[in-house]
Design a protein around this motif. Structure first.
Motif, short mmCIF file in Angstrom:
data_model
loop_
_atom_site.label_atom_id
_atom_site.label_comp_id
_atom_site.label_asym_id
_atom_site.label_seq_id
_atom_site.Cartn_x
_atom_site.Cartn_y
_atom_site.Cartn_z
N VAL A 90 119.30 21.46 -37.77
CA VAL A 90 118.63 22.75 -37.93
C VAL A 90 119.24 23.46 -39.13
N ARG A 91 118.61 24.51 -39.54
CA ARG A 91 119.12 25.28 -40.65
C ARG A 91 120.49 25.86 -40.27
N PRO A 116 111.67 18.97 -35.88
CA PRO A 116 112.97 19.62 -35.99
C PRO A 116 113.11 20.37 -37.31
N GLU A 117 113.69 21.50 -37.26
CA GLU A 117 113.94 22.27 -38.47
C GLU A 117 115.28 21.86 -39.04
N SER A 142 119.55 22.36 -30.14
CA SER A 142 118.65 23.29 -30.83
C SER A 142 117.27 22.68 -31.02
N MET A 143 117.21 21.37 -31.28
CA MET A 143 115.92 20.71 -31.43
C MET A 143 115.20 20.64 -30.09
#
Length: 572
Positions: A88-89, A479-480, A306-307
């Motif tokens: 993620v970011r 996913p980011e 988070s994903m």
């Protein structure tokens, strides 16, 4: 720049970065030197403004820009030096005590993608259930086209019967005799026995004759869309304008020409091709489910929370949307809450499968060519108006994450096709009913146009009807991945789609449903709108080509009782 690792636990990482003030100051000085020749100030010739005045005038802005750029480069350098693959970011926080002219201390926290074990793909076995196209299926489809194209002849003095078309003016009233809003209409055509109107309405038109005045009594369904009428008794005062009987439906060249084709032979060929394609889609759906089940059963590795959270939020938002359309939204949502853990496990499975498919694709050289990508962009651009298409194309070209979202479904399909080629496949002929039942039994519910592949053991035992459907439909979530410098850009708005002109069929896919005359009467059965999938979470191309949600999206299928589509007339 000084870097200190402060957390290394599972897939979580945290670092402290210290950027010396001298590094930030050097960047500011460089910007001042570049800007000075271009600055114009009263009393100075162009290009002769002293650097100290430039700094005084623009110093705060230049310092902020220099800090932002230095932070971005510092985070990127951190990722490269430690060979991190952000899931993620990264979260970047500047120390509270920072003041211009001092060192900048940053706290960087992130989750990384796991090391996916080498996928086991050498012993895949699949059964391909195929559907032969029978002459009876073709004839049944042709009959549907003929019935939908039927014409109506005046019945004269004949009383209306099942299958006849009755045109009426009507006034709807509540039990106390008060006309209700939306209950008045004129020239509404009703085909008796079509089941288009609320229960009891059509049945009471049997025996009606032209010019007759009659009153009928009905009770609105408990789930009727207008809440004030749901479950309530009502009467309708009817004035019968006409009674018509259906003309003979013929399957001949005339039918084909009415559909924009040249001959019945051509129509038969198109119908056969359409049935074959529908069968191939069902076959692929079933094979893909079995393939993903084998992959999921054979691989287990940690995935970034988070994903999973992002994927779960996509599923949950869809479930809530579906629950709102239930007869008892509160009960549907309460049942959802009881199954929250089950849906989170489904989200985790999707993420793991997405990462696994991505690893398989990258390890085996699966790629999207420039030609294929240009085709995807051109196809997607068609949903926008002419003035917005160029803006959309530029947006895709400038935003790697948006390009990844567009590319992900095709990339996934190519990986799946690659795995089909690696698997040992046996063929078995079956019936459409058996194949649809097999798909539905795995899902727990028929899923309409698209389906998501779930492990049947991961499904809650009892889901609300709509909730199960929502969990089964694709959400395009991906996913980011880290890109701290990625600017935000809004995609252009989609153009409004105009309905095709009546009688036009060139290049237009035609519906086989009998078109009902326009009416604002509230007596039609409510048709629940199918909600669209949630907004996608972006993904970075070089890290993950395939999204976890898209990893389980199968090819389109059609419910067996849905109206078949008329063939598309080919342009000359």
């Amino acid at each position: 720049m000084q870097t200190v690792e402060t957390l290394n636990e599972g897939l979580k990482r945290a670092y402290t970065l210290t950027i010396p003030a001298a590094e930030i100051e050097a960047r500011v000085a460089g910007e001042v030197k570049k800007m000075a020749p271009q600055v114009r100030l009263p009393g100075f010739r162009p290009g002769k403004v002293p650097g100290n005045l430039v700094r005084k005038r623009f110093g705060e802005q230049l310092t902020q820009e220099a800090l932002n750029t230095t932070v971005q480069e510092g985070v990127q350098s951190l990722i490269e030096q430690h060979r991190l693959r952000p899931a993620v970011r990264p979260s970047v926080a500047l120390g509270e005590g920072y003041a211009p002219g001092g060192d900048a201390e940053l706290t960087v926290t992130l989750e990384v993608l796991p090391d996916v074990p080498t996928p086991a793909i050498d012993n895949l076995t699949l059964e391909r259930l195929t559907l032969p196209v029978s002459d009876s299926a073709i004839e049944a489809q042709l009959k549907k086209f003929a019935d939908s194209s039927k014409h109506w002849d005046d019945a004269g003095d004949k009383a209306a019967a099942e299958g006849d078309l009755v045109t009426v003016d009507f006034v709807g009233k509540t039990a106390d005799g008060v006309a209700f809003a939306g209950g008045t209409g004129t020239d509404m055509a009703v085909e008796i026995g079509s089941g288009r109107l609320i229960p009891g309405f059509e049945d009471q038109l049997v025996g009606a004759t032209t010019g007759e005045e009659r009153q009928i009594a009905v009770t609105f369904p408990a789930d009727y869309q207008e809440k004030s009428l749901a479950g309530q008794p009502a009467t309708f005062d009817l004035s019968v304008k006409s009674v018509k009987i259906a003309g003979e439906s013929r399957i001949d060249d005339g039918l084909a020409k009415n559909l924009g084709l040249e001959s019945l032979e051509q129509l038969r060929g198109l119908v056969k091709g359409q049935i074959e394609q529908e069968g191939a889609n069902l076959t692929r759906t079933h094979m893909k489910r079995k393939l993903l089940d084998q992959l999921a059963a054979g691989h287990d590795f940690p995935v970034p929370p988070s994903m999973v959270d992002a994927e779960f939020q996509q599923i949950w938002a869809q479930l809530e949307h579906e629950a709102e359309h239930e007869a008892d939204p509160a009960a549907a949502k309460a049942e959802m809450e009881g199954e929250r853990d089950d849906y989170r496990r489904i989200a985790e499975r999707r993420v793991r499968l997405g990462l696994l498919l991505s690893e398989i694709g990258q390890a085996n050289g699966v790629e999207i060519s420039n030609q294929e990508m240009n085709g995807l962009i051109a196809q997607a651009a068609q949903q926008y108006g002419p003035e917005e298409r160029e803006r959309f194309i530029q947006y895709i070209q400038q935003e790697p994450m948006a390009a990844a979202q567009l590319r992900a479904p095709l990339y996934e399909d190519k990986v799946v096709d690659y795995l089909f080629g690696k698997a040992t496949v046996t063929d078995r002929e079956t019936t459409r009913e058996e194949l649809e039942a097999a798909i539905e039994s795995e899902d727990g519910v028929a899923t309409g146009t698209h389906v998501h592949e779930h492990d049947e053991h991961d499904q809650p035992k009892q889901k609300p009807k709509r909730a199960k459907k929502a969990a089964a439909e694709p959400t395009d979530a991906a996913p980011e991945v880290a890109d701290v410098s990625a600017p935000t850009a809004a995609a252009p708005k989609k153009k409004a789609t105009k309905p095709a002109a009546k009688g036009s069929n060139a290049g237009v896919e035609m519906s086989t449903e009998t078109e009902a005359p326009a009416s604002e009467a509230p007596v039609k059965k409510p048709r629940a709108a199918k909600p669209k999938a949630g907004a996608p979470v972006t993904a970075e191309t070089q890290v993950l080509e395939s999204s976890p949600a898209a990893a389980e999206a199968a090819e389109g299928t059609e419910a067996s009782d849905s109206p078949a589509k008329k063939p598309r007339a080919k342009k000359g």
